[in-house]
Design a protein around this motif. Sequence first.
Motif, PDB file in Angstrom:
ATOM      1  N   GLU A 125       0.836  -1.203   0.000  1.00 26.16           N
ATOM      2  CA  GLU A 125       0.000   0.000   0.000  1.00 26.16           C
ATOM      3  C   GLU A 125       0.872   1.255   0.000  1.00 26.16           C
ATOM      4  N   ARG A 126       1.974   1.241   0.763  1.00 24.63           N
ATOM      5  CA  ARG A 126       2.880   2.392   0.765  1.00 24.63           C
ATOM      6  C   ARG A 126       3.504   2.595  -0.613  1.00 24.63           C
ATOM      7  N   TRP A 127       3.821   1.486  -1.287  1.00 18.06           N
ATOM      8  CA  TRP A 127       4.437   1.564  -2.605  1.00 18.06           C
ATOM      9  C   TRP A 127       3.480   2.161  -3.626  1.00 18.06           C
ATOM     10  N   PHE A 128       2.167   1.872  -3.486  1.00 12.30           N
ATOM     11  CA  PHE A 128       1.163   2.361  -4.420  1.00 12.30           C
ATOM     12  C   PHE A 128       0.655   3.754  -4.053  1.00 12.30           C
ATOM     13  N   ARG A 129       1.010   4.239  -2.859  1.00 14.50           N
ATOM     14  CA  ARG A 129       0.359   5.449  -2.348  1.00 14.50           C
ATOM     15  C   ARG A 129       0.569   6.654  -3.261  1.00 14.50           C
ATOM     16  N   LEU A 130       1.811   6.958  -3.619  1.00 20.57           N
ATOM     17  CA  LEU A 130       2.073   8.138  -4.430  1.00 20.57           C
ATOM     18  C   LEU A 130       1.481   8.034  -5.831  1.00 20.57           C
ATOM     19  N   PRO A 131       1.680   6.926  -6.557  1.00 23.06           N
ATOM     20  CA  PRO A 131       1.037   6.832  -7.876  1.00 23.06           C
ATOM     21  C   PRO A 131      -0.478   6.937  -7.816  1.00 23.06           C
ATOM     22  N   LYS A 132      -1.094   6.296  -6.817  1.00 29.52           N
ATOM     23  CA  LYS A 132      -2.555   6.358  -6.713  1.00 29.52           C
ATOM     24  C   LYS A 132      -3.012   7.776  -6.415  1.00 29.52           C
ATOM     25  N   SER A 133      -2.283   8.470  -5.538  1.00 25.03           N
ATOM     26  CA  SER A 133      -2.655   9.842  -5.207  1.00 25.03           C
ATOM     27  C   SER A 133      -2.555  10.737  -6.435  1.00 25.03           C
ATOM     28  N   HIS A 134      -1.483  10.555  -7.207  1.00 25.12           N
ATOM     29  CA  HIS A 134      -1.299  11.365  -8.410  1.00 25.12           C
ATOM     30  C   HIS A 134      -2.404  11.075  -9.426  1.00 25.12           C
ATOM     31  N   GLU A 135      -2.751   9.796  -9.576  1.00 22.80           N
ATOM     32  CA  GLU A 135      -3.791   9.415 -10.533  1.00 22.80           C
ATOM     33  C   GLU A 135      -5.146   9.978 -10.111  1.00 22.80           C
ATOM     34  N   ARG A 136      -5.417   9.987  -8.808  1.00 20.90           N
ATOM     35  CA  ARG A 136      -6.690  10.552  -8.336  1.00 20.90           C
ATOM     36  C   ARG A 136      -6.772  12.041  -8.648  1.00 20.90           C
ATOM     37  N   ARG A 137      -5.657  12.734  -8.500  1.00 25.29           N
ATOM     38  CA  ARG A 137      -5.657  14.172  -8.805  1.00 25.29           C
ATOM     39  C   ARG A 137      -5.864  14.432 -10.299  1.00 25.29           C
ATOM     40  N   ILE A 138      -5.444  13.481 -11.144  1.00 29.52           N
ATOM     41  CA  ILE A 138      -5.593  13.657 -12.587  1.00 29.52           C
ATOM     42  C   ILE A 138      -7.066  13.665 -12.984  1.00 29.52           C
ATOM     43  N   HIS A 139      -7.839  12.667 -12.499  1.00 30.85           N
ATOM     44  CA  HIS A 139      -9.230  12.584 -12.945  1.00 30.85           C
ATOM     45  C   HIS A 139     -10.224  13.106 -11.918  1.00 30.85           C
ATOM     46  N   GLY A 140      -9.752  13.488 -10.724  1.00 32.38           N
ATOM     47  CA  GLY A 140     -10.616  14.165  -9.772  1.00 32.38           C
ATOM     48  C   GLY A 140     -11.579  13.294  -9.010  1.00 32.38           C
ATOM     49  N   HIS A 141     -11.411  11.961  -9.051  1.00 31.51           N
ATOM     50  CA  HIS A 141     -12.285  11.061  -8.320  1.00 31.51           C
ATOM     51  C   HIS A 141     -11.570  10.531  -7.078  1.00 31.51           C
ATOM     52  N   HIS A 142     -12.350   9.951  -6.154  1.00 31.74           N
ATOM     53  CA  HIS A 142     -11.766   9.415  -4.925  1.00 31.74           C
ATOM     54  C   HIS A 142     -10.978   8.134  -5.186  1.00 31.74           C
ATOM     55  N   HIS A 143     -11.416   7.350  -6.164  1.00 25.64           N
ATOM     56  CA  HIS A 143     -10.739   6.082  -6.434  1.00 25.64           C
ATOM     57  C   HIS A 143      -9.563   6.313  -7.386  1.00 25.64           C
ATOM     58  N   ALA A 144      -8.687   5.323  -7.482  1.00 24.02           N
ATOM     59  CA  ALA A 144      -7.492   5.462  -8.319  1.00 24.02           C
ATOM     60  C   ALA A 144      -7.791   5.276  -9.792  1.00 24.02           C
ATOM     61  N   GLY A 145      -8.893   4.626 -10.136  1.00 25.05           N
ATOM     62  CA  GLY A 145      -9.257   4.469 -11.533  1.00 25.05           C
ATOM     63  C   GLY A 145      -8.786   3.154 -12.121  1.00 25.05           C
ATOM     64  N   LEU A 159       4.310   7.654 -13.138  1.00 27.25           N
ATOM     65  CA  LEU A 159       3.766   8.544 -12.109  1.00 27.25           C
ATOM     66  C   LEU A 159       4.712   8.683 -10.925  1.00 27.25           C
ATOM     67  N   ASP A 160       5.482   7.628 -10.653  1.00 26.85           N
ATOM     68  CA  ASP A 160       6.359   7.618  -9.482  1.00 26.85           C
ATOM     69  C   ASP A 160       7.789   7.996  -9.833  1.00 26.85           C
ATOM     70  N   ALA A 161       8.026   8.430 -11.065  1.00 26.77           N
ATOM     71  CA  ALA A 161       9.386   8.719 -11.503  1.00 26.77           C
ATOM     72  C   ALA A 161      10.015   9.842 -10.695  1.00 26.77           C
ATOM     73  N   HIS A 162       9.205  10.802 -10.261  1.00 27.17           N
ATOM     74  CA  HIS A 162       9.754  11.950  -9.537  1.00 27.17           C
ATOM     75  C   HIS A 162      10.340  11.561  -8.183  1.00 27.17           C
ATOM     76  N   ALA A 163       9.938  10.392  -7.647  1.00 28.10           N
ATOM     77  CA  ALA A 163      10.464   9.973  -6.342  1.00 28.10           C
ATOM     78  C   ALA A 163      11.956   9.683  -6.410  1.00 28.10           C
ATOM     79  N   GLN A 164      12.431   9.127  -7.547  1.00 32.22           N
ATOM     80  CA  GLN A 164      13.853   8.858  -7.725  1.00 32.22           C
ATOM     81  C   GLN A 164      14.562   9.949  -8.533  1.00 32.22           C
ATOM     82  N   HIS A 165      13.804  10.836  -9.155  1.00 26.68           N
ATOM     83  CA  HIS A 165      14.386  11.878  -9.994  1.00 26.68           C
ATOM     84  C   HIS A 165      13.684  13.198  -9.688  1.00 26.68           C
ATOM     85  N   PRO A 166      14.103  13.889  -8.619  1.00 25.26           N
ATOM     86  CA  PRO A 166      13.372  15.090  -8.186  1.00 25.26           C
ATOM     87  C   PRO A 166      13.449  16.257  -9.165  1.00 25.26           C
ATOM     88  N   GLY A 167      14.450  16.262 -10.041  1.00 23.14           N
ATOM     89  CA  GLY A 167      14.594  17.374 -10.970  1.00 23.14           C
ATOM     90  C   GLY A 167      13.794  17.187 -12.240  1.00 23.14           C
TER      91      GLY A 167
END
Length: 219
Positions: A125-145, A159-167
Amino acid sequence: MVDALADVQESLSRIAVSGKSGPAFSLLDRLKGFIDRGVAEQQETFSRVRVYTAQVREVVSIRTVEDGMSLADREPLFAAKITELQSFADDKTYHAMAKMMTSFRVGLFAGAELTDYPHDNLNLERWFRLPKSHERRIHGHHHAGIRIVGDGATLIPTLDAHAQHPGVFTEKEVVGFATATAPAIQLASQQRHGVMKKARSKKANNTPESIGSPYRQTW
């Protein structure tokens, strides 16, 4: 719960000896009497639940991976705990716990040799947290889609690329992906999704062209 009720009883006892009177204080005094009788009648149940809780905590400690012990080392401990619970012949609760642990055992310790993957559901769940959060913000729904299921093999690393590549990614860094293709498992998932979507479509299935469609006959 018993500890919380003890705190409530202590608070009600202070109110009772305060000397104050009134309808509210009478009701609080009655409440204290109800709690006292209820706790007294359920002492045996509370004691039994405390024992069960201790057993559950032992199972949780076996499954906890933060102390560095590998899953391969934990599996024998888990099996020994199942045998211990099964040895309580007169307690159905222990037998139910052992039965559930046995059914979960295969999945809990599957892929123990894959050290780079999440060890349990919490880490997953921790591993999926950031991608799911980003995906929810994309389509504006509560679920990940559903897109995370169908396109997850390539979408989640993106979606999670920024975690290892902040720039900011440079052209040189991304040009190598210009000719990349999705893995076969993702293409197969997308094809299945297309088949199911067409099969569910009432509009598509009512057209003359779809009468002889294999999807119409199958679904």
